[in-house]
Design a protein around this motif. Structure first.
Motif, PDB file in Angstrom:
ATOM      1  N   ILE A  59      -4.896  -5.214   8.416  1.00 21.69           N
ATOM      2  CA  ILE A  59      -5.539  -6.243   7.603  1.00 21.69           C
ATOM      3  C   ILE A  59      -6.796  -5.713   6.922  1.00 21.69           C
ATOM      4  O   ILE A  59      -7.077  -6.031   5.763  1.00 21.69           O
ATOM      5  CB  ILE A  59      -5.870  -7.493   8.456  1.00 21.69           C
ATOM      6  N   SER A  60      -7.555  -4.875   7.611  1.00 20.18           N
ATOM      7  CA  SER A  60      -8.782  -4.346   7.010  1.00 20.18           C
ATOM      8  C   SER A  60      -8.456  -3.440   5.830  1.00 20.18           C
ATOM      9  O   SER A  60      -9.072  -3.544   4.761  1.00 20.18           O
ATOM     10  CB  SER A  60      -9.592  -3.583   8.060  1.00 20.18           C
ATOM     11  N   LEU A  61      -7.493  -2.552   5.998  1.00 19.71           N
ATOM     12  CA  LEU A  61      -7.076  -1.674   4.899  1.00 19.71           C
ATOM     13  C   LEU A  61      -6.549  -2.499   3.733  1.00 19.71           C
ATOM     14  O   LEU A  61      -6.885  -2.247   2.571  1.00 19.71           O
ATOM     15  CB  LEU A  61      -6.011  -0.697   5.395  1.00 19.71           C
ATOM     16  N   PHE A  62      -5.724  -3.490   4.033  1.00 17.77           N
ATOM     17  CA  PHE A  62      -5.123  -4.320   2.990  1.00 17.77           C
ATOM     18  C   PHE A  62      -6.199  -5.041   2.181  1.00 17.77           C
ATOM     19  O   PHE A  62      -6.150  -5.081   0.945  1.00 17.77           O
ATOM     20  CB  PHE A  62      -4.166  -5.318   3.633  1.00 17.77           C
ATOM     21  N   ASP A  63      -7.192  -5.596   2.867  1.00 12.34           N
ATOM     22  CA  ASP A  63      -8.264  -6.310   2.169  1.00 12.34           C
ATOM     23  C   ASP A  63      -9.109  -5.365   1.319  1.00 12.34           C
ATOM     24  O   ASP A  63      -9.568  -5.736   0.234  1.00 12.34           O
ATOM     25  CB  ASP A  63      -9.159  -7.029   3.178  1.00 12.34           C
ATOM     26  N   ALA A  66       0.988   1.873   5.464  1.00 11.09           N
ATOM     27  CA  ALA A  66       0.213   0.824   6.125  1.00 11.09           C
ATOM     28  C   ALA A  66      -0.086  -0.320   5.157  1.00 11.09           C
ATOM     29  O   ALA A  66      -0.006  -1.500   5.522  1.00 11.09           O
ATOM     30  CB  ALA A  66      -1.085   1.411   6.673  1.00 11.09           C
ATOM     31  N   PHE A  67      -0.427   0.029   3.911  1.00 12.30           N
ATOM     32  CA  PHE A  67      -0.678  -1.009   2.910  1.00 12.30           C
ATOM     33  C   PHE A  67       0.580  -1.837   2.661  1.00 12.30           C
ATOM     34  O   PHE A  67       0.528  -3.068   2.586  1.00 12.30           O
ATOM     35  CB  PHE A  67      -1.154  -0.368   1.610  1.00 12.30           C
ATOM     36  N   ARG A  68       1.718  -1.168   2.554  1.00 11.99           N
ATOM     37  CA  ARG A  68       2.964  -1.899   2.310  1.00 11.99           C
ATOM     38  C   ARG A  68       3.342  -2.755   3.513  1.00 11.99           C
ATOM     39  O   ARG A  68       3.918  -3.837   3.351  1.00 11.99           O
ATOM     40  CB  ARG A  68       4.087  -0.920   1.974  1.00 11.99           C
ATOM     41  N   ARG A  69       3.012  -2.311   4.700  1.00 12.71           N
ATOM     42  CA  ARG A  69       3.260  -3.125   5.897  1.00 12.71           C
ATOM     43  C   ARG A  69       2.474  -4.433   5.817  1.00 12.71           C
ATOM     44  O   ARG A  69       2.990  -5.507   6.125  1.00 12.71           O
ATOM     45  CB  ARG A  69       2.867  -2.320   7.135  1.00 12.71           C
ATOM     46  N   GLY A  70       1.223  -4.341   5.371  1.00 11.36           N
ATOM     47  CA  GLY A  70       0.435  -5.554   5.198  1.00 11.36           C
ATOM     48  C   GLY A  70       0.966  -6.431   4.084  1.00 11.36           C
ATOM     49  O   GLY A  70       0.997  -7.662   4.200  1.00 11.36           O
ATOM     50  N   LEU A  71       1.408  -5.811   2.994  1.00  2.00           N
ATOM     51  CA  LEU A  71       1.934  -6.571   1.863  1.00  2.00           C
ATOM     52  C   LEU A  71       3.208  -7.319   2.238  1.00  2.00           C
ATOM     53  O   LEU A  71       3.388  -8.488   1.872  1.00  2.00           O
ATOM     54  CB  LEU A  71       2.196  -5.619   0.691  1.00  2.00           C
ATOM     55  N   LEU A  72       4.090  -6.671   2.975  1.00  8.55           N
ATOM     56  CA  LEU A  72       5.331  -7.333   3.387  1.00  8.55           C
ATOM     57  C   LEU A  72       5.043  -8.528   4.288  1.00  8.55           C
ATOM     58  O   LEU A  72       5.723  -9.555   4.210  1.00  8.55           O
ATOM     59  CB  LEU A  72       6.238  -6.331   4.095  1.00  8.55           C
ATOM     60  N   GLY A  73       4.030  -8.394   5.144  1.00  5.74           N
ATOM     61  CA  GLY A  73       3.653  -9.530   5.976  1.00  5.74           C
ATOM     62  C   GLY A  73       3.122 -10.687   5.148  1.00  5.74           C
ATOM     63  O   GLY A  73       3.480 -11.851   5.373  1.00  5.74           O
ATOM     64  N   LEU A  74       2.278 -10.380   4.166  1.00  2.00           N
ATOM     65  CA  LEU A  74       1.733 -11.426   3.301  1.00  2.00           C
ATOM     66  C   LEU A  74       2.833 -12.134   2.524  1.00  2.00           C
ATOM     67  O   LEU A  74       2.804 -13.359   2.349  1.00  2.00           O
ATOM     68  CB  LEU A  74       0.721 -10.816   2.328  1.00  2.00           C
TER      69      LEU A  74
END
Length: 228
Positions: free
Chosen positions: A174-178, A204-212
């Protein structure tokens, strides 16, 4: 200047002098125009401070032509301020990191829209003191304050949406994504700042994006499509 003049040292000196005079004259003229713009801006800001928004467009800051030519900017129009008679302001906005990723083909249109929705809720929420929410009806003098409670219904709704959507982004990214979506850092810079435990920051960024997208994508699909 003809070929013969190019061989004449005096002709070259005269040509260089003329170019310099034109350059100096342009600087002086632009300085006069900037001075007039500053005077109109100060007058408009005084009016805005007293609740008169007729010349709101004149109160905005402008960027020098050199910076506009050097950096990437897109036209930007603020949204109408809730509960006031203020009209939207037409200005420019630096191209954000997500837009650059989309234009580079890293994100598809739906991923880009989801990131834009997420950032839009954050900007409307008033949670970050570095982002001026255009939905706060400021009356009188004094800076905008950021507190625990939302100032308007729009801010309250945006906070709820933003906080709820963040729950779908895994905690370890979440921190990287933000840092990428909200603060315009590159994925590599975001990985370093967030001290991400993953060696592959893009994954890691794409992992956060897929969750969002689990939460936001259905919202995007349900929105009415603009006609081109």
């Amino acid at each position: 200047m003809n070929d013969r003049d190019e061989l004449d040292p005096l002709a070259r000196i005269r040509a260089a002098r003329e170019r310099e005079q034109l350059r100096v004259r342009g600087i002086i003229n632009r300085d006069l125009m900037d001075r007039e713009t500053d005077q109109r801006r100060r007058a408009a800001r005084i009016e805005v401070a007293h609740g008169r928004f007729v010349n709101l467009q004149e109160s905005r800051d402008t960027l020098p032509e050199e910076q506009l030519a050097r950096d990437q900017f897109d036209p930007y129009e603020t949204e109408k301020v809730e509960g006031t008679v203020r009209e939207p302001i037409i200005t420019v906005r630096r191209v954000d990191r997500v837009t650059k990723l989309f234009r580079a083909g890293v994100l598809d249109i739906e991923e880009f829209a989801c990131c834009g929705w997420y950032r839009g809720q954050w900007e409307r929420s008033g949670l970050d003191p570095l982002v001026a929410s255009t939905f706060y009806p400021k009356f009188g003098d004094g800076p905008k304050t950021f507190g625990h409670l939302a100032k308007t219904a729009t801010e309250a709704e945006a906070r709820d949406e933003f906080r709820w959507s963040r729950r779908f982004v895994p905690d370890d990214v979440i921190s990287l994504f933000d840092q990428v979506v909200l603060h315009d850092f590159s994925v590599r810079e975001a990985s370093r700042l967030a001290k991400c435990r993953y060696t592959n920051g893009s994954a890691a960024f794409r992992r956060g994006l897929l969750g969002l997208m689990v939460y936001v994508a259905p919202i995007i699909r349900s929105m009415p499509q603009r006609r081109s």
